[in-house]
Motif scaffolding. Sequence first.
Motif, PDB file in Angstrom:
ATOM      1  N   ASP A 220       0.762  -1.365  -0.171  1.00 44.17           N
ATOM      2  CA  ASP A 220       0.050   0.095   0.082  1.00 44.17           C
ATOM      3  C   ASP A 220       0.981   1.403   0.092  1.00 44.17           C
ATOM      4  OD1 ASP A 220      -2.225   1.443   0.357  1.00 44.17           O
ATOM      5  OD2 ASP A 220      -2.513   1.414   2.213  1.00 44.17           O
ATOM      6  N   PRO A 221       1.491   1.556  -1.101  1.00 47.44           N
ATOM      7  CA  PRO A 221       2.719   2.793  -1.313  1.00 47.44           C
ATOM      8  C   PRO A 221       2.140   3.972  -1.126  1.00 47.44           C
ATOM      9  CG  PRO A 221       2.184   1.378  -3.323  1.00 47.44           C
ATOM     10  CD  PRO A 221       1.444   1.035  -2.396  1.00 47.44           C
ATOM     11  N   ASN A 222       2.891   4.956  -0.790  1.00 48.10           N
ATOM     12  CA  ASN A 222       2.590   6.344  -1.077  1.00 48.10           C
ATOM     13  C   ASN A 222       3.231   7.074  -2.221  1.00 48.10           C
ATOM     14  OD1 ASN A 222       5.483   6.729  -0.299  1.00 48.10           O
ATOM     15  ND2 ASN A 222       4.733   6.807   2.040  1.00 48.10           N
ATOM     16  N   LEU A 223       4.014   6.362  -2.980  1.00 53.15           N
ATOM     17  CA  LEU A 223       4.430   6.642  -4.324  1.00 53.15           C
ATOM     18  C   LEU A 223       3.934   5.830  -5.574  1.00 53.15           C
ATOM     19  CD1 LEU A 223       8.276   7.404  -3.511  1.00 53.15           C
ATOM     20  CD2 LEU A 223       6.263   9.136  -3.373  1.00 53.15           C
ATOM     21  N   THR A 273       1.541  -3.060   6.114  1.00 47.05           N
ATOM     22  CA  THR A 273       0.453  -2.244   5.900  1.00 47.05           C
ATOM     23  C   THR A 273      -0.800  -3.716   5.993  1.00 47.05           C
ATOM     24  OG1 THR A 273       0.402  -2.865   3.486  1.00 47.05           O
ATOM     25  CG2 THR A 273       1.382  -0.728   4.221  1.00 47.05           C
ATOM     26  N   ALA A 274      -2.086  -3.046   6.117  1.00 50.79           N
ATOM     27  CA  ALA A 274      -3.089  -3.801   6.182  1.00 50.79           C
ATOM     28  C   ALA A 274      -3.436  -4.744   4.931  1.00 50.79           C
ATOM     29  CB  ALA A 274      -4.354  -3.111   6.716  1.00 50.79           C
ATOM     30  N   MET A 275      -2.833  -4.179   3.800  1.00 50.48           N
ATOM     31  CA  MET A 275      -3.102  -4.808   2.503  1.00 50.48           C
ATOM     32  C   MET A 275      -1.696  -5.671   2.309  1.00 50.48           C
ATOM     33  SD  MET A 275      -4.573  -1.693   0.340  1.00 50.48           S
ATOM     34  CE  MET A 275      -4.421  -2.677  -1.046  1.00 50.48           C
ATOM     35  N   CYS A 276      -1.097  -6.087   3.085  1.00 48.68           N
ATOM     36  CA  CYS A 276       0.432  -6.744   2.878  1.00 48.68           C
ATOM     37  C   CYS A 276       0.160  -7.929   2.368  1.00 48.68           C
ATOM     38  CB  CYS A 276       1.203  -6.882   4.097  1.00 48.68           C
ATOM     39  SG  CYS A 276       2.852  -7.725   3.884  1.00 48.68           S
TER      40      CYS A 276
END
Length: 288
Positions: A220-223, A273-276
């Motif tokens: 769940d990246p920020n880029l 992250t929760a989506m890992c």
Amino acid sequence: MNVVVDFAFSRIMELCMYDVNDFTEGLESNPIYYENLQLSKSMKTFKYICSNIPGPGCNMDNYVEQFCGCNCRPNCEPISCPCIKQQGLNYQNGRLLENIICGDSSKAILECNSKCSCVRACSNKLVQNGIKYKLEVFTVKNKGLALRTLETIPRGSFVCEYAGEIVSEEEAIKRSKNLTKDDMNYLFILNEHCASGIIQTFIDPKYKGNIGRMINHSCDPNLTMYPVRINNSIPRLALFANTDIERLVELSFSYGTSSNCDTGNKKACYCGTAMCTNYLPFDTSVFL
């Protein structure tokens, strides 16, 4: 003759005076340091470059080609600039357009280039002007080296490229097969789908790369990565903020979705992250 000699000497002195603790070797507008300056020199294991360079097996014809430039002065207008009209508007107020970030548009991103008459501050020149935000290399438990921002980065802002050597598929396979299970694999395979099929670009920053090499994967990246073309058809892998990123937050992007290998060959993902998905993306195509 004296002018040429004086200029060359001045340039040599300039290169010799860069901060040895700066990961960018003085090549970026802002120096990027390691959180522990005493370790910075020992942790640096590659030659810094700002953008992609040709590596073994690279098709040099792609580097020789040069896109035509526009005659806009001093700035470009969307309704008249041929560079913008060719693929459409990319940026507004120095940020990536919202419809591109949201995925509503799959348009190619084409910037004005070195043959254009517009100024460097042209609204259609962003990636080519380099890193503007202050960043820092630091260590994270289980992940090793990582990159974080030292200031707030607004959504849509260009952060940095993922740059390295452009190599052939054969060279990519060769390098991949030489990796041991403990080696870091920095090879990135860009697959672009077009009417004529899939265009593949192999980028490896292991030996020569930029600060993008330090960015870890996240489910769940920020880029988000976008191929951007400037002077020729070789894509520059530009990383843009897909959300507002606060100061001291680790930067991350998705390494892909491929996971076509057995569990024993996968590396654990520690993005937290929760989506890992528990494992890093892995593409076996270059190991065939």
